[in-house]
Design a protein around this motif. Structure first.
Motif, PDB file in Angstrom:
ATOM      1  N   LEU A  10      23.253  26.674  35.332  1.00  0.00           N
ATOM      2  CA  LEU A  10      24.456  27.515  35.265  1.00  0.00           C
ATOM      3  C   LEU A  10      25.264  27.416  36.562  1.00  0.00           C
ATOM      4  O   LEU A  10      26.493  27.382  36.529  1.00  0.00           O
ATOM      5  N   GLY A  11      24.606  27.360  37.690  1.00  0.00           N
ATOM      6  CA  GLY A  11      25.292  27.211  38.975  1.00  0.00           C
ATOM      7  C   GLY A  11      26.039  25.894  39.058  1.00  0.00           C
ATOM      8  O   GLY A  11      27.197  25.833  39.502  1.00  0.00           O
ATOM      9  N   VAL A  12      25.368  24.800  38.635  1.00  0.00           N
ATOM     10  CA  VAL A  12      26.003  23.490  38.649  1.00  0.00           C
ATOM     11  C   VAL A  12      27.191  23.473  37.691  1.00  0.00           C
ATOM     12  O   VAL A  12      28.264  22.963  38.018  1.00  0.00           O
ATOM     13  N   LEU A  13      27.022  24.043  36.526  1.00  0.00           N
ATOM     14  CA  LEU A  13      28.094  24.105  35.542  1.00  0.00           C
ATOM     15  C   LEU A  13      29.292  24.892  36.092  1.00  0.00           C
ATOM     16  O   LEU A  13      30.442  24.478  35.938  1.00  0.00           O
ATOM     17  N   ALA A  14      29.029  26.005  36.766  1.00  0.00           N
ATOM     18  CA  ALA A  14      30.110  26.806  37.356  1.00  0.00           C
ATOM     19  C   ALA A  14      30.820  26.022  38.453  1.00  0.00           C
ATOM     20  O   ALA A  14      32.044  26.104  38.590  1.00  0.00           O
ATOM     21  N   MET A  15      30.071  25.257  39.229  1.00  0.00           N
ATOM     22  CA  MET A  15      30.679  24.478  40.316  1.00  0.00           C
ATOM     23  C   MET A  15      31.551  23.349  39.766  1.00  0.00           C
ATOM     24  O   MET A  15      32.522  22.948  40.390  1.00  0.00           O
ATOM     25  N   VAL A  16      31.203  22.836  38.601  1.00  0.00           N
ATOM     26  CA  VAL A  16      31.993  21.768  37.994  1.00  0.00           C
ATOM     27  C   VAL A  16      33.212  22.344  37.276  1.00  0.00           C
ATOM     28  O   VAL A  16      34.326  21.849  37.429  1.00  0.00           O
ATOM     29  N   LEU A  17      33.026  23.381  36.490  1.00  0.00           N
ATOM     30  CA  LEU A  17      34.111  23.942  35.687  1.00  0.00           C
ATOM     31  C   LEU A  17      35.073  24.819  36.498  1.00  0.00           C
ATOM     32  O   LEU A  17      36.249  24.913  36.143  1.00  0.00           O
ATOM     33  N   GLY A  18      34.605  25.429  37.549  1.00  0.00           N
ATOM     34  CA  GLY A  18      35.440  26.324  38.354  1.00  0.00           C
ATOM     35  C   GLY A  18      36.707  25.644  38.853  1.00  0.00           C
ATOM     36  O   GLY A  18      37.827  26.116  38.597  1.00  0.00           O
ATOM     37  N   VAL A  20      38.091  22.920  37.833  1.00  0.00           N
ATOM     38  CA  VAL A  20      38.890  22.451  36.700  1.00  0.00           C
ATOM     39  C   VAL A  20      39.722  23.609  36.141  1.00  0.00           C
ATOM     40  O   VAL A  20      40.911  23.444  35.841  1.00  0.00           O
ATOM     41  N   MET A  21      39.141  24.768  36.027  1.00  0.00           N
ATOM     42  CA  MET A  21      39.864  25.926  35.499  1.00  0.00           C
ATOM     43  C   MET A  21      40.958  26.374  36.459  1.00  0.00           C
ATOM     44  O   MET A  21      42.003  26.864  36.029  1.00  0.00           O
ATOM     45  N   MET A  22      40.748  26.177  37.762  1.00  0.00           N
ATOM     46  CA  MET A  22      41.767  26.569  38.731  1.00  0.00           C
ATOM     47  C   MET A  22      42.982  25.649  38.666  1.00  0.00           C
ATOM     48  O   MET A  22      44.067  26.010  39.098  1.00  0.00           O
ATOM     49  N   LEU A  23      42.828  24.454  38.116  1.00  0.00           N
ATOM     50  CA  LEU A  23      43.938  23.525  37.986  1.00  0.00           C
ATOM     51  C   LEU A  23      44.869  23.871  36.831  1.00  0.00           C
ATOM     52  O   LEU A  23      45.956  23.310  36.722  1.00  0.00           O
ATOM     53  N   GLN A  24      44.459  24.776  35.971  1.00  0.00           N
ATOM     54  CA  GLN A  24      45.288  25.183  34.853  1.00  0.00           C
ATOM     55  C   GLN A  24      46.543  25.883  35.368  1.00  0.00           C
ATOM     56  O   GLN A  24      46.477  26.686  36.290  1.00  0.00           O
ATOM     57  N   PRO A  25      47.723  25.574  34.800  1.00  0.00           N
ATOM     58  CA  PRO A  25      48.944  26.248  35.264  1.00  0.00           C
ATOM     59  C   PRO A  25      48.920  27.728  34.901  1.00  0.00           C
ATOM     60  O   PRO A  25      48.407  28.123  33.848  1.00  0.00           O
ATOM     61  N   SER A  26      49.483  28.526  35.784  1.00  0.00           N
ATOM     62  CA  SER A  26      49.577  29.967  35.534  1.00  0.00           C
ATOM     63  C   SER A  26      50.695  30.222  34.516  1.00  0.00           C
ATOM     64  O   SER A  26      51.493  29.337  34.198  1.00  0.00           O
ATOM     65  N   GLU A  27      50.789  31.446  34.063  1.00  0.00           N
ATOM     66  CA  GLU A  27      51.850  31.820  33.124  1.00  0.00           C
ATOM     67  C   GLU A  27      53.220  31.618  33.778  1.00  0.00           C
ATOM     68  O   GLU A  27      54.151  31.128  33.144  1.00  0.00           O
ATOM     69  N   ARG A  28      53.353  31.970  35.040  1.00  0.00           N
ATOM     70  CA  ARG A  28      54.630  31.772  35.763  1.00  0.00           C
ATOM     71  C   ARG A  28      54.962  30.285  35.845  1.00  0.00           C
ATOM     72  O   ARG A  28      56.120  29.908  35.668  1.00  0.00           O
ATOM     73  N   ASP A  29      53.951  29.439  36.109  1.00  0.00           N
ATOM     74  CA  ASP A  29      54.185  27.990  36.158  1.00  0.00           C
ATOM     75  C   ASP A  29      54.698  27.475  34.817  1.00  0.00           C
ATOM     76  O   ASP A  29      55.609  26.654  34.763  1.00  0.00           O
ATOM     77  N   ARG A  30      54.116  27.978  33.735  1.00  0.00           N
ATOM     78  CA  ARG A  30      54.548  27.554  32.403  1.00  0.00           C
ATOM     79  C   ARG A  30      55.984  27.999  32.118  1.00  0.00           C
ATOM     80  O   ARG A  30      56.768  27.258  31.536  1.00  0.00           O
ATOM     81  N   GLN A  31      56.323  29.216  32.539  1.00  0.00           N
ATOM     82  CA  GLN A  31      57.686  29.710  32.332  1.00  0.00           C
ATOM     83  C   GLN A  31      58.695  28.886  33.143  1.00  0.00           C
ATOM     84  O   GLN A  31      59.759  28.530  32.634  1.00  0.00           O
ATOM     85  N   GLN A  32      58.356  28.576  34.388  1.00  0.00           N
ATOM     86  CA  GLN A  32      59.246  27.753  35.216  1.00  0.00           C
ATOM     87  C   GLN A  32      59.453  26.381  34.587  1.00  0.00           C
ATOM     88  O   GLN A  32      60.565  25.870  34.541  1.00  0.00           O
TER      89      GLN A  32
END
Length: 170
Positions: A10-18, A20-32
């Motif tokens: 679970l720790g390794v999975l969190a370190m890999v996915l964390g 990647v999830m932070m690279l997702q655009p925010s709602e403000r980024d999508r609106q811009q």
């Protein structure tokens, strides 16, 4: 022992996915992105630029989105001009809160358009400018669709107030 393997996985999975999830655009980024895409579809150019530094600025101005209406060949402003929104009202400013930056001024036709359009400008519009290549609005992109409509209408009005290429001597 099996519990430790699950915890490690679970720790390794969190370190890999964390990350990647932070690279997702925010709602403000999508609106811009949506506003900038609509602007591009309507023939506007969007860039990031800093306003010229004002005497009252304590630090360098940040870069902000600039929505630009390109001029038809030979149909842009005769000279460079810029109006910057000030945080205070003064009698020397155009319509109280808009200060000329530099030596250039709008033509009488552009000034007429500006006087019509400036009262409608959302607070998120920081400056307007013109040069032989076209007109620009420096806008923080706050205010949603309504603010974008005002920016678009203002740029179109300034374009329409400019002398047509056929009427310019040359």
């Amino acid at each position: 022992m099996n519990l430790w393997i699950v915890v490690i996985l679970l720790g390794v999975l969190a370190m890999v996915l964390g990350p990647v999830m932070m690279l997702q655009p925010s709602e403000r980024d999508r609106q811009q992105e949506a506003v900038r895409r609509r602007a591009t579809e309507k023939g506007l150019r969007v860039t990031l630029e800093a306003l010229p530094r004002q005497a009252t600025d304590l630090s360098e101005p940040e870069r902000l989105p600039v929505y630009r209406q390109p001029a038809a060949k030979g149909g842009g402003p005769v000279q460079d001009w810029m109006l910057v929104r000030t945080p205070y009202e003064h009698e020397s400013h155009l319509m109280g809160y808009w200060a000329w930056q530099g030596r250039g001024r709008a033509t009488p036709a552009e000034l007429h358009c500006l006087r019509d359009r400036l009262p409608q400008m959302p607070r998120s519009v920081q400056a307007l400018s013109g040069d032989p290549g076209g007109w620009s609005v420096y806008w923080t992109e706050a205010g949603g669709d309504r603010a974008f409509a005002v920016v678009e209408e203002t740029l179109a009005a300034l374009r329409d107030c400019s002398p047509s290429p056929a009427s310019t001597p040359g």
